[in-house]
Write a protein that holds these residues in place. Sequence first.
Motif, PDB file in Angstrom:
ATOM      1  N   LYS A 168       0.981  -1.368   0.018  1.00 40.27           N
ATOM      2  CA  LYS A 168      -0.023   0.002  -0.224  1.00 40.27           C
ATOM      3  C   LYS A 168       0.852   1.230  -0.105  1.00 40.27           C
ATOM      4  O   LYS A 168       0.701   2.402  -0.757  1.00 40.27           O
ATOM      5  CB  LYS A 168      -0.652   0.022   1.279  1.00 40.27           C
ATOM      6  CG  LYS A 168      -1.953   1.098   1.322  1.00 40.27           C
ATOM      7  CD  LYS A 168      -2.625   1.186   2.618  1.00 40.27           C
ATOM      8  CE  LYS A 168      -3.623   2.281   2.439  1.00 40.27           C
ATOM      9  NZ  LYS A 168      -4.716   2.424   3.688  1.00 40.27           N
ATOM     10  N   GLU A 169       1.699   1.149   0.792  1.00 38.57           N
ATOM     11  CA  GLU A 169       2.763   2.274   1.007  1.00 38.57           C
ATOM     12  C   GLU A 169       3.420   2.524  -0.515  1.00 38.57           C
ATOM     13  O   GLU A 169       3.760   3.784  -0.923  1.00 38.57           O
ATOM     14  CB  GLU A 169       3.795   2.257   1.894  1.00 38.57           C
ATOM     15  CG  GLU A 169       4.913   3.125   2.064  1.00 38.57           C
ATOM     16  CD  GLU A 169       6.111   2.773   2.854  1.00 38.57           C
ATOM     17  OE1 GLU A 169       6.962   3.630   2.752  1.00 38.57           O
ATOM     18  OE2 GLU A 169       6.300   1.724   3.489  1.00 38.57           O
ATOM     19  N   ALA A 170       3.772   1.584  -0.942  1.00 38.33           N
ATOM     20  CA  ALA A 170       4.595   1.544  -2.399  1.00 38.33           C
ATOM     21  C   ALA A 170       3.642   2.031  -3.235  1.00 38.33           C
ATOM     22  O   ALA A 170       3.923   3.160  -4.418  1.00 38.33           O
ATOM     23  CB  ALA A 170       4.992   0.124  -2.812  1.00 38.33           C
ATOM     24  N   PHE A 171       2.380   1.823  -3.333  1.00 42.09           N
ATOM     25  CA  PHE A 171       1.393   2.113  -4.272  1.00 42.09           C
ATOM     26  C   PHE A 171       0.957   3.662  -4.350  1.00 42.09           C
ATOM     27  O   PHE A 171       1.154   4.438  -5.028  1.00 42.09           O
ATOM     28  CB  PHE A 171      -0.151   1.359  -4.077  1.00 42.09           C
ATOM     29  CG  PHE A 171      -0.998   1.585  -4.961  1.00 42.09           C
ATOM     30  CD1 PHE A 171      -1.338   0.846  -6.012  1.00 42.09           C
ATOM     31  CD2 PHE A 171      -1.939   2.651  -4.953  1.00 42.09           C
ATOM     32  CE1 PHE A 171      -2.162   0.970  -6.872  1.00 42.09           C
ATOM     33  CE2 PHE A 171      -3.252   2.602  -6.005  1.00 42.09           C
ATOM     34  CZ  PHE A 171      -3.205   1.768  -6.599  1.00 42.09           C
ATOM     35  N   GLU A 172       0.884   4.105  -3.172  1.00 40.21           N
ATOM     36  CA  GLU A 172       0.660   5.579  -2.858  1.00 40.21           C
ATOM     37  C   GLU A 172       1.847   6.273  -3.150  1.00 40.21           C
ATOM     38  O   GLU A 172       1.602   7.428  -3.812  1.00 40.21           O
ATOM     39  CB  GLU A 172       0.120   5.878  -1.388  1.00 40.21           C
ATOM     40  CG  GLU A 172      -1.205   5.267  -0.783  1.00 40.21           C
ATOM     41  CD  GLU A 172      -1.969   5.554  -1.655  1.00 40.21           C
ATOM     42  OE1 GLU A 172      -2.435   6.706  -2.324  1.00 40.21           O
ATOM     43  OE2 GLU A 172      -3.271   4.843  -1.953  1.00 40.21           O
ATOM     44  N   THR A 178       4.398  10.245  -9.351  1.00 44.80           N
ATOM     45  CA  THR A 178       3.982  10.375 -10.673  1.00 44.80           C
ATOM     46  C   THR A 178       3.055  11.392 -11.155  1.00 44.80           C
ATOM     47  O   THR A 178       2.413  11.583 -12.442  1.00 44.80           O
ATOM     48  CB  THR A 178       3.946   9.061 -11.436  1.00 44.80           C
ATOM     49  OG1 THR A 178       2.846   8.434 -10.662  1.00 44.80           O
ATOM     50  CG2 THR A 178       5.240   8.207 -11.573  1.00 44.80           C
ATOM     51  N   GLU A 179       2.688  11.974 -10.037  1.00 42.15           N
ATOM     52  CA  GLU A 179       1.484  13.016 -10.071  1.00 42.15           C
ATOM     53  C   GLU A 179       0.122  12.402 -10.720  1.00 42.15           C
ATOM     54  O   GLU A 179      -0.669  13.063 -11.483  1.00 42.15           O
ATOM     55  CB  GLU A 179       1.875  14.175 -10.805  1.00 42.15           C
ATOM     56  CG  GLU A 179       2.785  15.112 -10.154  1.00 42.15           C
ATOM     57  CD  GLU A 179       2.868  16.527 -10.843  1.00 42.15           C
ATOM     58  OE1 GLU A 179       3.414  16.454 -11.910  1.00 42.15           O
ATOM     59  OE2 GLU A 179       2.619  17.408 -10.023  1.00 42.15           O
ATOM     60  N   ASN A 180       0.043  10.928 -10.472  1.00 42.59           N
ATOM     61  CA  ASN A 180      -1.225  10.328 -10.937  1.00 42.59           C
ATOM     62  C   ASN A 180      -1.260  10.283 -12.509  1.00 42.59           C
ATOM     63  O   ASN A 180      -2.293  10.016 -13.129  1.00 42.59           O
ATOM     64  CB  ASN A 180      -2.325  10.551 -10.260  1.00 42.59           C
ATOM     65  CG  ASN A 180      -3.494   9.848  -9.930  1.00 42.59           C
ATOM     66  OD1 ASN A 180      -3.293   9.147  -9.081  1.00 42.59           O
ATOM     67  ND2 ASN A 180      -4.471   9.681 -10.758  1.00 42.59           N
ATOM     68  N   LEU A 184       3.148   8.561 -17.193  1.00 43.22           N
ATOM     69  CA  LEU A 184       4.539   8.311 -16.292  1.00 43.22           C
ATOM     70  C   LEU A 184       4.450   7.071 -15.379  1.00 43.22           C
ATOM     71  O   LEU A 184       5.521   6.540 -15.249  1.00 43.22           O
ATOM     72  CB  LEU A 184       4.565   9.493 -15.385  1.00 43.22           C
ATOM     73  CG  LEU A 184       4.517  10.900 -15.867  1.00 43.22           C
ATOM     74  CD1 LEU A 184       4.829  12.266 -14.999  1.00 43.22           C
ATOM     75  CD2 LEU A 184       6.056  10.924 -16.889  1.00 43.22           C
ATOM     76  N   ILE A 185       3.353   6.782 -15.009  1.00 43.75           N
ATOM     77  CA  ILE A 185       3.236   5.478 -14.153  1.00 43.75           C
ATOM     78  C   ILE A 185       3.736   4.202 -14.961  1.00 43.75           C
ATOM     79  O   ILE A 185       4.432   3.470 -14.447  1.00 43.75           O
ATOM     80  CB  ILE A 185       1.758   5.184 -13.881  1.00 43.75           C
ATOM     81  CG1 ILE A 185       1.484   6.200 -12.642  1.00 43.75           C
ATOM     82  CG2 ILE A 185       1.485   3.868 -12.889  1.00 43.75           C
ATOM     83  CD1 ILE A 185      -0.142   6.299 -12.413  1.00 43.75           C
ATOM     84  N   MET A 186       3.185   4.195 -16.337  1.00 48.62           N
ATOM     85  CA  MET A 186       3.214   3.024 -17.210  1.00 48.62           C
ATOM     86  C   MET A 186       4.975   3.229 -17.669  1.00 48.62           C
ATOM     87  O   MET A 186       5.367   2.036 -17.983  1.00 48.62           O
ATOM     88  CB  MET A 186       2.379   3.016 -18.330  1.00 48.62           C
ATOM     89  CG  MET A 186       1.019   2.844 -17.909  1.00 48.62           C
ATOM     90  SD  MET A 186       0.889   1.282 -16.853  1.00 48.62           S
ATOM     91  CE  MET A 186       1.168   0.153 -17.893  1.00 48.62           C
ATOM     92  N   GLN A 213      11.071  11.629  -8.543  1.00 43.15           N
ATOM     93  CA  GLN A 213       9.852  12.676  -8.776  1.00 43.15           C
ATOM     94  C   GLN A 213      10.033  13.449  -9.942  1.00 43.15           C
ATOM     95  O   GLN A 213      11.190  13.750 -10.348  1.00 43.15           O
ATOM     96  CB  GLN A 213       9.911  13.568  -7.546  1.00 43.15           C
ATOM     97  CG  GLN A 213       9.224  12.964  -6.138  1.00 43.15           C
ATOM     98  CD  GLN A 213       9.017  14.033  -5.280  1.00 43.15           C
ATOM     99  OE1 GLN A 213       8.314  13.562  -4.200  1.00 43.15           O
ATOM    100  NE2 GLN A 213       9.356  15.206  -5.206  1.00 43.15           N
ATOM    101  N   THR A 214       8.876  14.010 -10.491  1.00 47.01           N
ATOM    102  CA  THR A 214       8.929  14.900 -11.634  1.00 47.01           C
ATOM    103  C   THR A 214       9.334  16.118 -11.154  1.00 47.01           C
ATOM    104  O   THR A 214       9.199  16.576  -9.849  1.00 47.01           O
ATOM    105  CB  THR A 214       7.637  15.131 -12.408  1.00 47.01           C
ATOM    106  OG1 THR A 214       7.017  15.604 -11.538  1.00 47.01           O
ATOM    107  CG2 THR A 214       6.989  13.572 -12.979  1.00 47.01           C
TER     108      THR A 214
END
Length: 344
Positions: A168-172, A178-180, A184-186, A213-214
């Motif tokens: 969960k921590e890694a997910f958040e 990646t600012e959602n 960027l996530i992919m 981070q961006t």
Amino acid sequence: MKVNELFQSLKQKKPAAIYVILGREEYTARKILQSFVALVPEEQRTVNVGEYDMETTPLTTALEDALSAPFFGERRVVLIKRPYFLTGENKKRKIEQHPEALLSYLDHPEPTSVVVFWAPYPKLDERKKVTKRLLKKAVVVDNDFLNERSTRAYLKQQVTTAGYTIEKEAFELLLKKTENQLSLIMNELPKLFLVAQATKKITGVMVERMVAQTLEQNIFDLSALVLDKKVQQAVVMYHNLLEQHEEPLKLNAILVGQVRLLLQVSILQQNGYAQGNIASVLKTHPYRVKLALQKCRRFGRAELRSAYLGLIQLEEKMKSTQQNPQQLFELFMLGYFTREKTTG
């Protein structure tokens, strides 16, 4: 039409004559363009797939290609990228387009051609005759940013499908860094899959180490330090960004943009706008609006305005003097802190 519906229809190899892919999500845009290219057999793509950027190529060139019969095949695909003349933008460009040429094609499209307008914009200018006619004749695909819930669901699906789990921590943390933004996530997921190959479990430590981070996210954090008047921490972070060879004027421009966003969000929220409406009005990513709304609760309008005007003055000094940018930033922080303390 939704993106998933488009993929299903293209799999059936029965495309429409004209499409408009409207929206700013780069990841799905790339997949969409790949799906259109796949309509043509690989050995025919060199001669039967054309890509034209309207920033550098005349529209008439693309339309001439669309009017040509396919070469030893049954279909030609013409990709028309960045058709800025369909928007309300007034920026001058090297290529002067003649969009009226499109009106004739829309009335008599070539039956063996699939013409795709890739419009990476939040919306088009429907006051224009050519835009109105195109939207009426074409299949319009909604490809704008996914909302946070959809992005989270897609990320979970991709991780599970690949045979991994994620803390969960890694997910958040991945979403934050990646600012959602799905594209960027992919881009980051393959690195995380590689480092977690042995355990098949992505941890917070892995995300912290592998995902940078961006610049925008870094400056979002810097803006928080500025508004919290944490002078020393803000100066250290600013120095670190300069050490990474970031341009001072660029840093300041993004910082101004961050504070301006907070002001705009604050004003729109007080006028009854919801989060989704604010993102639409400001033409920005919904996740950025969510973060701005959270931050706006801590700062008054006068405080935000003071920081914004101070940053504008800082930019003017950077452009008009030869003083060291870091020293100018330090003076801004000290002056902003003193002024707020005096007026507060």
